[in-house]
Enzyme design. Structure first.
Site, PDB file in Angstrom:
ATOM      1  N   ARG A  65       0.830  -1.212   0.000  1.00 34.27           N
ATOM      2  CA  ARG A  65       0.000   0.000   0.000  1.00 34.27           C
ATOM      3  C   ARG A  65       0.867   1.266   0.000  1.00 34.27           C
ATOM      4  NH1 ARG A  65      -3.854   2.753   4.116  1.00 34.27           N
ATOM      5  NH2 ARG A  65      -5.392   3.591   2.680  1.00 34.27           N
ATOM      6  N   HIS A  69       0.588   4.466  -2.543  1.00 35.04           N
ATOM      7  CA  HIS A  69       0.395   5.842  -2.073  1.00 35.04           C
ATOM      8  C   HIS A  69       1.573   6.734  -2.442  1.00 35.04           C
ATOM      9  CE1 HIS A  69      -3.112   5.334   0.968  1.00 35.04           C
ATOM     10  NE2 HIS A  69      -3.285   4.635  -0.125  1.00 35.04           N
ATOM     11  N   ASN A  94      -2.924   8.344   4.810  1.00 36.54           N
ATOM     12  CA  ASN A  94      -1.674   7.655   5.134  1.00 36.54           C
ATOM     13  C   ASN A  94      -1.536   7.326   6.616  1.00 36.54           C
ATOM     14  OD1 ASN A  94      -0.802   7.639   2.489  1.00 36.54           O
ATOM     15  ND2 ASN A  94       0.188   9.645   2.648  1.00 36.54           N
ATOM     16  N   HIS A 191      -5.976  -5.786  -2.537  1.00 33.42           N
ATOM     17  CA  HIS A 191      -6.792  -5.969  -1.331  1.00 33.42           C
ATOM     18  C   HIS A 191      -7.012  -7.451  -1.011  1.00 33.42           C
ATOM     19  CE1 HIS A 191      -8.615  -1.630  -1.584  1.00 33.42           C
ATOM     20  NE2 HIS A 191      -7.332  -1.648  -1.334  1.00 33.42           N
TER      21      HIS A 191
HETATM   22  C1  HEM Z   1      -9.265   3.354  -5.838  1.00 34.38           C
HETATM   23  C2  HEM Z   1      -8.448   2.513  -5.344  1.00 34.38           C
HETATM   24  C3  HEM Z   1      -8.220   2.199  -3.897  1.00 34.38           C
HETATM   25  C4  HEM Z   1      -8.908   2.576  -2.784  1.00 34.38           C
HETATM   26  C5  HEM Z   1     -10.129   3.467  -2.713  1.00 34.38           C
HETATM   27  C6  HEM Z   1      -8.264   1.959  -1.654  1.00 34.38           C
HETATM   28  C7  HEM Z   1      -8.642   2.120  -0.343  1.00 34.38           C
HETATM   29  C8  HEM Z   1      -8.099   1.457   0.724  1.00 34.38           C
HETATM   30  C9  HEM Z   1      -8.510   1.608   2.088  1.00 34.38           C
HETATM   31  C10 HEM Z   1      -9.579   2.565   2.583  1.00 34.38           C
HETATM   32  C11 HEM Z   1      -7.770   0.755   2.836  1.00 34.38           C
HETATM   33  C12 HEM Z   1      -7.855   0.554   4.362  1.00 34.38           C
HETATM   34  C13 HEM Z   1      -6.860   1.473   5.024  1.00 34.38           C
HETATM   35  C14 HEM Z   1      -6.891   1.437   6.524  1.00 34.38           C
HETATM   36  O1  HEM Z   1      -7.945   1.369   7.128  1.00 34.38           O
HETATM   37  O2  HEM Z   1      -5.795   1.499   7.124  1.00 34.38           O
HETATM   38  C15 HEM Z   1      -6.890   0.057   1.954  1.00 34.38           C
HETATM   39  C16 HEM Z   1      -6.003  -0.892   2.335  1.00 34.38           C
HETATM   40  C17 HEM Z   1      -5.115  -1.480   1.491  1.00 34.38           C
HETATM   41  N1  HEM Z   1      -4.899  -1.162   0.168  1.00 34.38           N
HETATM   42 FE1  HEM Z   1      -6.082  -0.017  -0.981  1.00 34.38          FE
HETATM   43  N2  HEM Z   1      -7.214   1.222  -2.096  1.00 34.38           N
HETATM   44  C18 HEM Z   1      -7.150   1.352  -3.458  1.00 34.38           C
HETATM   45  C19 HEM Z   1      -6.201   0.814  -4.291  1.00 34.38           C
HETATM   46  C20 HEM Z   1      -5.152   0.049  -3.872  1.00 34.38           C
HETATM   47  C21 HEM Z   1      -4.051  -0.350  -4.698  1.00 34.38           C
HETATM   48  C22 HEM Z   1      -3.875   0.053  -6.156  1.00 34.38           C
HETATM   49  C23 HEM Z   1      -3.232  -1.116  -3.922  1.00 34.38           C
HETATM   50  C24 HEM Z   1      -1.943  -1.791  -4.270  1.00 34.38           C
HETATM   51  C25 HEM Z   1      -1.513  -2.022  -5.454  1.00 34.38           C
HETATM   52  C26 HEM Z   1      -3.835  -1.194  -2.614  1.00 34.38           C
HETATM   53  C27 HEM Z   1      -3.354  -1.910  -1.579  1.00 34.38           C
HETATM   54  C28 HEM Z   1      -3.903  -1.949  -0.313  1.00 34.38           C
HETATM   55  C29 HEM Z   1      -3.447  -2.839   0.739  1.00 34.38           C
HETATM   56  C30 HEM Z   1      -2.384  -3.902   0.608  1.00 34.38           C
HETATM   57  C31 HEM Z   1      -4.201  -2.530   1.875  1.00 34.38           C
HETATM   58  C32 HEM Z   1      -4.059  -3.158   3.265  1.00 34.38           C
HETATM   59  C33 HEM Z   1      -3.113  -2.301   4.085  1.00 34.38           C
HETATM   60  C34 HEM Z   1      -2.742  -2.893   5.437  1.00 34.38           C
HETATM   61  O3  HEM Z   1      -3.208  -3.971   5.806  1.00 34.38           O
HETATM   62  O4  HEM Z   1      -1.937  -2.248   6.139  1.00 34.38           O
HETATM   63  N3  HEM Z   1      -4.988  -0.449  -2.613  1.00 34.38           N
HETATM   64  N4  HEM Z   1      -7.096   0.515   0.680  1.00 34.38           N
END
Ligand code: HEM
Length: 327
Positions: A65, A69, A94, A191
């Protein structure tokens, strides 16, 4: 480079020097950029990530992530790693990033091995790939040669997509970075690992769009599950698996969940609701073995595209000595 001037038009020497020094030498990223200058660079990053994820699994989704970002704000230039009172790190999207210490550890080792050579932006790109591998993803070559940025602004990171961003806006945000709708759906497959804080989706459970009830499109079993983990006035910081049932493995079950109304974030569910994104979700559904391979391979390709967003190369930016501050 040789610069010739006709005697009559010779500009003042200072202006000439200024013009030459401000010429941007652009390069491009390529696989094996450090082959000669720091041959063990990729192995060092891989070892650091491997042992970090082994000790604490949450580093894997954290690093993935963090890379996303970083790339979406001023390009993949490690601006996300800079510390300070109003840097990108301090922006709301972030607030739960993790893995900074893993990057710093790799940087320290690389500075001992070949000082001033490997950029923090490249370390992050390699670490994201290695994190995916550690959770069962398929290997891809990471082009390197990025340079580190000098600027990091909180205000710019506030615009990152959120859990409530509709598919239409997700498509637009990705298009602005040169990524198409298929890239969006493929990368959202990130995700398949990791978690989200209850705060990101409680409105879906209790008061969806001010209807005083849950999101009507959410699967009933998932709804009960999420309501149990995230009670109405409970701790909004509690973290919940994004890919229910297989949070630790990099597989295509995220897409099965999205189709079945079991996407935890509204932004995930949107990918099924909107026909423009649904057709790409569909290509990753079905017979597990084939579609999983298709997803993991396409994911690698999309990550290479993501990794080339607005990169700095050549003599732009710098190679930081430490990743959390500019030289
Ligand atoms: C429009 C696209 C996206 C949206 C709206 C989005 C939104 C989010 C949100 C809201 C979270 C939870 C954050 C939290 O509560 O700490 C999350 C987690 C995550 N996102 Fe996305 N995301 C998007 C695209 C992506 C992309 C492109 C990737 C990687 C290539 C990604 C990888 C991840 C990962 C791995 C997590 C888990 C983080 C953790 O467990 O620490 N996301 N995302």
């Amino acid at each position: 480079m040789t610069v010739y001037f006709h005697m009559k038009t010779t500009p003042n020497l200072f202006v000439v020097l200024l013009a030459i020094s401000s010429i941007r030498v652009l390069g491009c990223t390529r696989v094996g950029f450090y082959e000669k200058t720091c041959p063990r660079a990729e192995i060092i990053v891989q070892d650091v990530v491997k042992s970090a994820v082994k000790a604490n699994y949450t580093y894997a989704p954290g690093l993935l992530r963090m890379f996303f970002h970083d790339c979406f704000v001023r390009g993949c230039d490690a601006s996300i790693l800079l510390n300070g009172p109003s840097t990108e790190q301090t922006a709301t999207p972030n607030s739960h990033l993790r893995g900074f210490e893993v990057i710093n550890r790799a940087k320290t080792m690389l500075e001992n091995e070949c000082p001033g050579v490997v950029s923090c932006a490249d370390i992050l790109a390699l670490a994201a790939r290695d994190a995916v591998i550690q959770t069962g993803g398929t290997f891809w070559e990471v082009p390197t040669g990025r340079r580190d940025g000098l600027v990091s602004l909180k205000s710019e990171a506030e615009d990152l997509p959120s859990s409530r961003t509709p598919a239409e806006d997700q498509i637009k945000i990705f298009a602005k970075k040169g990524l198409n709708t298929e890239d969006l759906v493929t990368l959202a497959g990130g995700h398949t690992i990791g978690t989200a804080a209850c705060a990101r989706f409680t409105d879906r459970l209790y008061n969806y769009k001010n209807n005083h009830g849950p999101d009507p499109d959410i699967d009933q079993v998932l709804l009960l599950h999420l309501q149990t983990l995230c009670p109405h006035n409970g701790d909004h910081g509690t973290r919940v698996a994004l890919d229910t049932g297989s949070v630790n493995s990099f597989d295509n079950s995220y897409y099965e969940n999205v189709r079945a109304g079991r996407g935890v974030l509204e932004s995930d569910s949107e990918l099924w609701t909107d026909p423009r994104t649904q057709r790409f979700v569909q290509q990753f559904l079905g017979d597990k073995k084939n579609h999983e391979l298709k997803f993991t391979k396409k994911f690698g390709r999309a990550m290479v595209k993501l990794g080339n967003v607005e990169v700095k190369t050549g003599n732009e930016g710098e190679i930081r000595r430490v990743c959390n501050k500019i030289n």
